[in-house]
Design a protein around this motif. Structure first.
Motif, PDB file in Angstrom:
ATOM      1  N   SER A 165      -3.319  51.827  -2.320  1.00 43.96           N
ATOM      2  CA  SER A 165      -2.897  50.086  -1.510  1.00 43.96           C
ATOM      3  C   SER A 165      -3.857  48.726  -1.959  1.00 43.96           C
ATOM      4  O   SER A 165      -2.856  47.794  -2.097  1.00 43.96           O
ATOM      5  N   LYS A 166      -5.033  48.850  -2.203  1.00 41.44           N
ATOM      6  CA  LYS A 166      -6.054  48.123  -2.106  1.00 41.44           C
ATOM      7  C   LYS A 166      -5.470  47.052  -2.868  1.00 41.44           C
ATOM      8  O   LYS A 166      -5.694  45.585  -2.769  1.00 41.44           O
ATOM      9  N   GLU A 167      -5.375  47.379  -4.847  1.00 39.19           N
ATOM     10  CA  GLU A 167      -4.353  46.472  -5.813  1.00 39.19           C
ATOM     11  C   GLU A 167      -6.016  45.407  -5.993  1.00 39.19           C
ATOM     12  O   GLU A 167      -7.510  45.649  -5.845  1.00 39.19           O
ATOM     13  N   THR A 168      -5.612  44.053  -5.760  1.00 36.67           N
ATOM     14  CA  THR A 168      -6.844  43.610  -6.185  1.00 36.67           C
ATOM     15  C   THR A 168      -7.271  42.276  -4.907  1.00 36.67           C
ATOM     16  O   THR A 168      -7.756  40.985  -4.887  1.00 36.67           O
ATOM     17  N   TYR A 169      -7.046  42.957  -3.638  1.00 32.36           N
ATOM     18  CA  TYR A 169      -7.510  42.196  -2.173  1.00 32.36           C
ATOM     19  C   TYR A 169      -8.219  42.531  -2.323  1.00 32.36           C
ATOM     20  O   TYR A 169      -9.130  43.655  -2.656  1.00 32.36           O
ATOM     21  N   ASP A 170      -9.685  41.366  -1.165  1.00 34.79           N
ATOM     22  CA  ASP A 170     -11.020  41.060  -1.175  1.00 34.79           C
ATOM     23  C   ASP A 170     -11.090  42.093  -0.164  1.00 34.79           C
ATOM     24  O   ASP A 170     -11.407  41.503   0.925  1.00 34.79           O
ATOM     25  N   ASN A 171     -11.671  43.287  -0.285  1.00 39.24           N
ATOM     26  CA  ASN A 171     -11.980  43.873   0.906  1.00 39.24           C
ATOM     27  C   ASN A 171     -11.104  44.002   1.929  1.00 39.24           C
ATOM     28  O   ASN A 171     -11.265  43.687   3.301  1.00 39.24           O
ATOM     29  N   PRO A 172      -9.576  44.908   2.149  1.00 39.92           N
ATOM     30  CA  PRO A 172      -9.044  44.993   3.221  1.00 39.92           C
ATOM     31  C   PRO A 172      -9.096  46.285   3.958  1.00 39.92           C
ATOM     32  O   PRO A 172     -10.028  46.220   3.745  1.00 39.92           O
ATOM     33  N   THR A 173      -8.015  45.862   4.983  1.00 42.83           N
ATOM     34  CA  THR A 173      -7.964  47.166   6.009  1.00 42.83           C
ATOM     35  C   THR A 173      -6.409  47.739   5.919  1.00 42.83           C
ATOM     36  O   THR A 173      -5.229  47.089   5.705  1.00 42.83           O
ATOM     37  N   ILE A 174      -6.265  48.942   5.854  1.00 44.15           N
ATOM     38  CA  ILE A 174      -5.295  49.121   5.269  1.00 44.15           C
ATOM     39  C   ILE A 174      -4.691  50.725   6.444  1.00 44.15           C
ATOM     40  O   ILE A 174      -5.447  51.516   6.874  1.00 44.15           O
ATOM     41  N   VAL A 179       2.716  43.715   3.770  1.00 38.17           N
ATOM     42  CA  VAL A 179       3.790  45.370   3.416  1.00 38.17           C
ATOM     43  C   VAL A 179       3.534  45.455   1.439  1.00 38.17           C
ATOM     44  O   VAL A 179       3.342  44.864   1.124  1.00 38.17           O
ATOM     45  N   SER A 180       2.789  46.919   1.486  1.00 41.58           N
ATOM     46  CA  SER A 180       2.441  47.924   0.699  1.00 41.58           C
ATOM     47  C   SER A 180       3.620  48.707   0.357  1.00 41.58           C
ATOM     48  O   SER A 180       3.945  49.623   1.607  1.00 41.58           O
ATOM     49  N   THR A 181       4.489  49.054  -0.357  1.00 43.16           N
ATOM     50  CA  THR A 181       4.949  49.989  -1.322  1.00 43.16           C
ATOM     51  C   THR A 181       4.358  51.104  -1.982  1.00 43.16           C
ATOM     52  O   THR A 181       5.126  52.045  -2.076  1.00 43.16           O
ATOM     53  N   LYS A 182       3.535  50.667  -1.757  1.00 45.08           N
ATOM     54  CA  LYS A 182       2.184  52.252  -1.888  1.00 45.08           C
ATOM     55  C   LYS A 182       2.151  52.947  -1.846  1.00 45.08           C
ATOM     56  O   LYS A 182       2.731  53.805  -1.117  1.00 45.08           O
ATOM     57  N   GLY A 183       0.722  53.084  -1.782  1.00 39.62           N
ATOM     58  CA  GLY A 183       0.205  53.807  -0.287  1.00 39.62           C
ATOM     59  C   GLY A 183      -0.990  55.452  -1.692  1.00 39.62           C
ATOM     60  O   GLY A 183      -0.755  55.198  -2.113  1.00 39.62           O
ATOM     61  N   LEU A 184      -0.581  56.147  -0.456  1.00 47.84           N
ATOM     62  CA  LEU A 184      -1.264  57.872  -0.968  1.00 47.84           C
ATOM     63  C   LEU A 184      -0.780  58.086  -2.717  1.00 47.84           C
ATOM     64  O   LEU A 184      -1.950  59.038  -2.792  1.00 47.84           O
ATOM     65  N   ARG A 185       0.196  58.147  -3.012  1.00 55.19           N
ATOM     66  CA  ARG A 185       0.441  58.635  -3.951  1.00 55.19           C
ATOM     67  C   ARG A 185       0.505  58.136  -5.407  1.00 55.19           C
ATOM     68  O   ARG A 185      -0.101  58.556  -6.350  1.00 55.19           O
ATOM     69  N   TYR A 186       0.366  56.727  -5.270  1.00 57.77           N
ATOM     70  CA  TYR A 186      -0.288  56.034  -5.764  1.00 57.77           C
ATOM     71  C   TYR A 186      -1.888  56.273  -5.955  1.00 57.77           C
ATOM     72  O   TYR A 186      -2.521  56.060  -7.363  1.00 57.77           O
ATOM     73  N   GLY A 187      -2.630  56.280  -5.137  1.00 58.69           N
ATOM     74  CA  GLY A 187      -3.675  57.226  -5.228  1.00 58.69           C
ATOM     75  C   GLY A 187      -4.615  57.501  -5.663  1.00 58.69           C
ATOM     76  O   GLY A 187      -5.191  58.755  -5.671  1.00 58.69           O
ATOM     77  N   VAL A 188      -3.395  59.164  -5.600  1.00 54.12           N
ATOM     78  CA  VAL A 188      -3.584  60.631  -6.269  1.00 54.12           C
ATOM     79  C   VAL A 188      -3.513  60.099  -7.170  1.00 54.12           C
ATOM     80  O   VAL A 188      -3.795  61.014  -7.998  1.00 54.12           O
TER      81      VAL A 188
END
Length: 297
Positions: free
Chosen positions: A120-129, A282-291
């Motif tokens: 979920s972090k993409e290019t954001y600078d040090n985000p909280t998820i 809001v992000s439509t990504k998440g765990l499945r993208y990380g996996v």
């Protein structure tokens, strides 16, 4: 080479297919969302019931056909809160893994948090998820040493619905009990939540649809949408005072998610209030993208 990840959650069952390019980069070719409600009743019974297994099996048979049609060479499957809590998880895994012909890894809350952050972090600078699932909620950030810090709360939209929303709308006293549980759960942990805050999963994506007045989900209009605390608070108040039937007539709500949205929205509102966050992305990504990303490392 095409690879896939499958996220078996408490409420949803998600499929993501990507193509690994010659330079090692990854392009997404298919992203599919289904609701199995695998964790139905798990909070009380500690078992995944046969109807839930049947729903999940039906979805996975379809996902297997999709993977075959895309000529997927490698599938990684993870399962989260419902499987962690269920006494019959091994039995359920054996049934579901046989359909995809791939083993299922039941990941810990820490692992779930890590994959959600990476995805979920993409290019954001040090985000909280903040990832509000059906059975658990993960809050993840990175400290000054570039180490991922996370907490996993055993509260989620399905679990809270079954515990506090037996009647729609619940009484104000019941809602206060739910909010008190959230605060108590948070008080047991120390984590530095800071902006930007990215919120993941079906609750925030549905709230983004409602806030924009969308008739149905549109990824391009939802991903990256900024939800203010005031908007979330207003929508939550509306949802938590609605009758069961009226929830299904609200624009932007998937009928299969309508019953758990008030609880999920209450969770998100309470989390933002606790950490004094004025808005979130809001992000439509998440765990499945990380996996999926992790599988090509």
């Amino acid at each position: 080479m095409r690879i896939a990840s499958i996220d078996i959650g408490t409420n949803t069952l998600l499929l993501l297919i990507g193509e690994v390019q010659a330079d090692g980069s990854l392009s997404i070719v298919h992203d599919e969302h289904s609701i199995a409600r695998l964790g139905e009743g798990v909070h009380a019974s500690k078992c995944i019931n046969e109807k839930a297994i049947e729903r999940a099996s039906h979805i996975l048979h379809r996902y297997k056909l999709i993977c075959d049609s895309y000529k997927v060479e490698k599938i990684t499957i993870v399962a989260t809160s419902a499987m962690r809590d269920a006494d019959n998880a091994e039995y359920v895994c054996s049934i579901l893994s046989s359909i995809i012909q791939t083993p299922i890894s039941i990941i810990s809350g820490k692992e779930e948090a890590y994959f959600s952050y990476v995805g979920s972090k993409e290019t954001y600078d040090n985000p909280t998820i903040i990832d509000i699932g059906g059975g658990s909620t993960e809050i993840i950030c990175m400290d000054n040493d570039h180490t991922i810090q996370s907490i996993s709360l055993n509260i989620g939209a399905v679990r809270f619905t079954e515990k506090y929303f037996s009647v729609y709308p619940p009484t104000s006293e019941i809602l206060q009990e739910a909010i008190a549980e959230i605060k108590t759960s948070l008080s047991q942990f120390t984590i530095s939540v800071h902006s930007p805050v990215i919120v993941v999963a079906g609750t925030p994506t549905t709230l983004a649809c409602i806030d924009q007045g969308l008739d149905e989900y549109h990824r391009d209009k939802v991903h990256g949408y900024i939800l203010t605390y005031d908007a979330i608070s207003s929508i939550t108040d509306m949802l938590c005072t609605s009758s069961y039937d009226s929830l299904f007539s609200i624009k932007g709500i998937n009928p299969k998610r309508a019953d758990i949205l008030p609880a999920g929205s209450l969770l998100l509102k309470s989390l933002l209030s606790y950490f004094a966050i004025e808005h979130c992305i809001v992000s439509t990504k998440g765990l499945r993208y990380g996996v999926l990303y992790h599988s090509i490392i």
